[in-house]
Enzyme design. Structure first.
Site, short mmCIF file in Angstrom:
data_model
loop_
_atom_site.label_atom_id
_atom_site.label_comp_id
_atom_site.label_asym_id
_atom_site.label_seq_id
_atom_site.Cartn_x
_atom_site.Cartn_y
_atom_site.Cartn_z
CD GLU A 1 47.08 36.85 39.17
OE1 GLU A 1 46.08 37.44 38.71
OE2 GLU A 1 46.98 35.94 40.00
CG ASP B 1 37.86 39.72 36.14
OD1 ASP B 1 38.36 39.29 37.19
OD2 ASP B 1 38.47 39.75 35.06
#
Lengths: 458, 261
Positions: B49, B60
């Site tokens: 990724e 995040d």
């Protein structure tokens, strides 16, 4: 003028909503939901609960009672003729949201969202804040309704607005300084979303402006539209006509949407949003999102934003913490693109000139945010001058300004800007004080009259 | 054909889960981040990724924020991302881009799809783009034969599990817990329950699990019920703590054993 029959018992008399957004929160191409899937269930729950609540007579009665008895609504409209002497012959009316409890329009929205929080059975609220006004309002509503409250605030802003940090803590809220990114409002919003996605079972996010994912832009608009609904009636009652223009400052844009909404169907009324031009839009150091930005996606919605070629959000700059935001609510982007509202930039210096002028001429200390709208009306007044009724009439233009907040929180910033404090103690920021030209009607250091001299001929 | 789907099926044919490693482009530099991605492949990752740095990564946690913040400030852009895609493809893994939506929208959705396909990319994972808002991306991905990976979460209703998986190609990303990225001591039962519900909604689609996995034993646990194991913050921590490509390779080896356990 239209006439309506008085509401019948048991009949709801809700003002007509604009034809936007659509069912999924889109204002034309703007708005929508750009959030992690984990938040969709909570946003759906909020939407459903809100749609039920907003037509529930019990809620409407409770909300009206709080607005009247707790906030102090309706807020008055004040004509400011001495200030208007600097506005090219136009007449200027102020909608006094500064007189609300907690000192700004923010309380209108948080009372609605706090009632919604209780309705969906959650015990904890979180909020982001820039200048601290929304944080203070949320902490206030949480105290009133017995909710636990956490406020995220950029570390930079906790320094600029230390008074409001203390107010929130007095009210029992936890204030979390955010140290990521630019350490201002946009990062506080990121941090609040991270809290929400983690604690969504117990927590409601009380969003402070008409931005963010659906349903926030429409819901916050509905809670703030009381400003314009009242003002439209007040102006009609005393003047027998509508204003020629309605002006408000725009950061995220909740006070502006609040006063614009009632006037959107009135084609002859110009709607003008004043963005924070910082050092000037051409310097790149500003927060004028519509004037100087491009469409993109930030904080859950598509709207204009300040971004670079890589799609990274650019840090905004403004003397006003409450306007220092690189995004704007999607409805403003839509009103701009369909040409219903105009957006202009006001520099820090122009805003501070208007700030000082209102203090000196009318005895009203405005929030620096609201001073951007005051600077806008000074400019507009000089443009349209004595030509009211859209420039066709022969009476003075009638200009309505939303005075969205009071300036107590800004006294330290203003002291530094104008060099009013103890010079030994003052640490002037860049561009402050020394390079300012004296302003007509403005306070400057050596003009203040000492107490013993008051009343004497100088 | 789906490059991601094929690679995950190949792992399944070996009776194991696929290992999917996340690393952002540009930390500490573009070249070092690409070297780390190649090392992750050498250590046993099936899919990389490739993270596009973004200024406002709302999903995040602190580890990934720290790395991408530096990359954003360094001005890392799509050209660097496409270089990483080509390097990962050359190293023998399947490259898939992971990006918040605005960098792609700013680059141009059609242009992004064309350039990604030309560089050898399999498709994109879009954590803040739900299928409801993805018409433009779905059309461009279809035209360029790219995979599109959307997320499901423990809070997703059955109806949303069906509509989201119907829009996916390659795999569906199951966010194991309600929260942001970051390593956790345990992955939790919610992940397995979500995988079961997602499989019921979409029997033919691979389900890969992310959020919280940091070591071989956790990878083994997740591999027991998912088609793929996604590891992000643990890789990024190797970079933040200065162990670079060697640290990344060693972590991949540990995790690769885990998915085969």
């Amino acid at each position: 003028m239209t006439t309506t029959s008085p509401p019948q018992p048991g009949e709801l008399s809700l003002p007509a909503r604009p034809g936007w957004p659509d069912r999924t929160g889109h204002f034309g191409v703007f708005g929508g939901r750009f959030v992690p899937e984990a938040l969709i269930a909570a946003l759906d729950e909020l939407t459903e609960a809100y749609e039920a609540m907003r037509v529930d007579p019990a809620f409407l009665a409770e909300f009206a009672r709080l607005q009247r008895d707790y906030t102090g609504r309706p807020s008055p409209v004040t004509e400011v003729p001495k200030f208007a002497e600097h506005c090219g012959g136009a007449r200027v009316l102020l909608k006094r949201e500064d007189l609300n409890h907690t000192g700004s329009h923010k309380i209108n929205n948080v009372l609605g969202q706090a009632l919604l929080t209780k309705r969906i059975g959650k015990q904890r609220v979180i909020a982001e804040t820039g200048a601290g006004q929304h944080g203070v309002a949320t902490a206030t509503a949480a105290a009133l309704m017995g909710l636990s409250c956490t406020v995220y605030m950029g570390e930079e802003d906790t320094r600029r607005q230390a008074l409001n940090v203390a107010r929130m803590r007095l009210l029992g809220a936890e204030v979390v300084p955010v140290t990521t990114g630019s350490r201002t409002l946009k990062d506080a919003i990121n941090e609040a979303f991270r809290d929400w996605v983690t604690n969504v079972e117990t927590t409601n996010y009380v969003f402070g402006t008409v931005a963010g994912p659906h349903p926030f832009p429409a819901m916050v608009r509905d809670f703030q539209r009381v400003i314009g609904d009242e003002a439209r009636g007040q102006v009609l009652e005393r003047e027998g006509r509508l204003p020629d223009a309605v002006l408000a400052c725009v950061g995220g844009g909740s006070n502006a949407i609040g006063i614009f909404t009632a006037f959107v169907p009135d084609d002859g009324v110009r709607l003008i949003g004043l963005e924070a031009g910082g050092d000037g839009v051409d310097t790149g150091r500003h927060a004028a999102t519509i004037t100087g930005g491009t469409p993109g996606v930030l904080h859950g919605a598509r709207s204009y934003l300040l971004q670079d070629d890589n799609g990274q959000t650019v840090e905004s700059h403004s003397i006003s913490a409450g306007l220092d935001y690189p995004g704007v609510g999607p409805e403003h982007s839509y009103l701009h693109d369909i040409g219903r509202a105009e957006y202009r930039a006001i520099t820090d210096a122009e805003a501070m000139e208007a700030f000082a002028l209102l203090c000196r001429t009318e005895g009203i200390i405005p929030a620096i945010e609201s001073a951007h709208a005051l600077a806008g009306v000074m400019k507009l007044g000089r443009e349209v001058g004595g030509r009211g009724a859209g420039g066709r009439g022969d009476e003075p233009a009638l200009l309505l300004v939303n005075l969205s907040g009071r300036g107590d929180k800004d006294v330290e910033t203003a002291s530094r800007w104008f060099g009013l404090g103890d010079r030994e103690e003052v640490d002037p920021g860049p561009g402050l004080d020394t390079d300012q030209n004296p302003t007509e009607g403005a306070v400057s250091n050596d003009e203040a009259v000492a107490g013993p001299d008051a009343g004497e001929e100088l | 054909m789906s490059a991601l789907g094929n690679r995950i099926a190949a792992a399944r044919a070996q009776d194991r889960a696929a290992l999917i490693a996340y690393l952002p482009v540009g930390y500490p530099t573009v070249d070092e981040s690409i070297a780390a991605m190649v090392a992750a492949v050498e250590g046993g990752a099936d899919v990389i990724e490739i993270g596009i740095p973004y200024s406002d990564p709302g999903m995040d946690g602190p580890v990934i924020q720290e790395a991408v913040d530096a990359a954003v400030r360094a001005g890392v852009g799509m050209r660097d991302v496409l270089r990483a895609v080509a390097a990962v493809a050359a190293a023998g893994a399947v490259p898939v881009v992971m990006s918040y939506w605005n960098p792609i929208e700013r680059y141009g959705v059609e242009r992004f799809a064309a350039d990604l396909a030309a560089a050898g990319g399999a498709g994109a994972i879009t954590p803040d783009l739900i299928p409801d808002e993805a018409a433009g991306w779905l059309a461009a991905a279809e035209e360029h034969d790219l995979d599109r990976v959307f997320l499901v979460a423990p809070s997703s209703t059955d109806a949303r599990l069906r509509s989201t998986t119907a829009a996916c190609r390659g795999f569906v990303y199951a966010a194991s817990t309600m929260g942001v990225t970051g390593t956790r001591a345990t992955v939790g039962d919610a992940a397995e329950a979500l995988v079961v519900r997602t499989r019921e909604a979409a029997p033919g689609l691979a389900v890969c699990v992310g959020l919280g996995v940091s070591n071989g034993s956790q990878a083994a646990e997740v591999a027991g019920f998912a088609d793929g194991v996604i590891v992000g913050s643990a890789y990024v921590r190797e970079m933040l703590e200065g162990r670079g490509a060697d640290g990344v390779r060693a972590l991949s080896e540990d995790l690769a054993k885990g998915v085969r356990a």
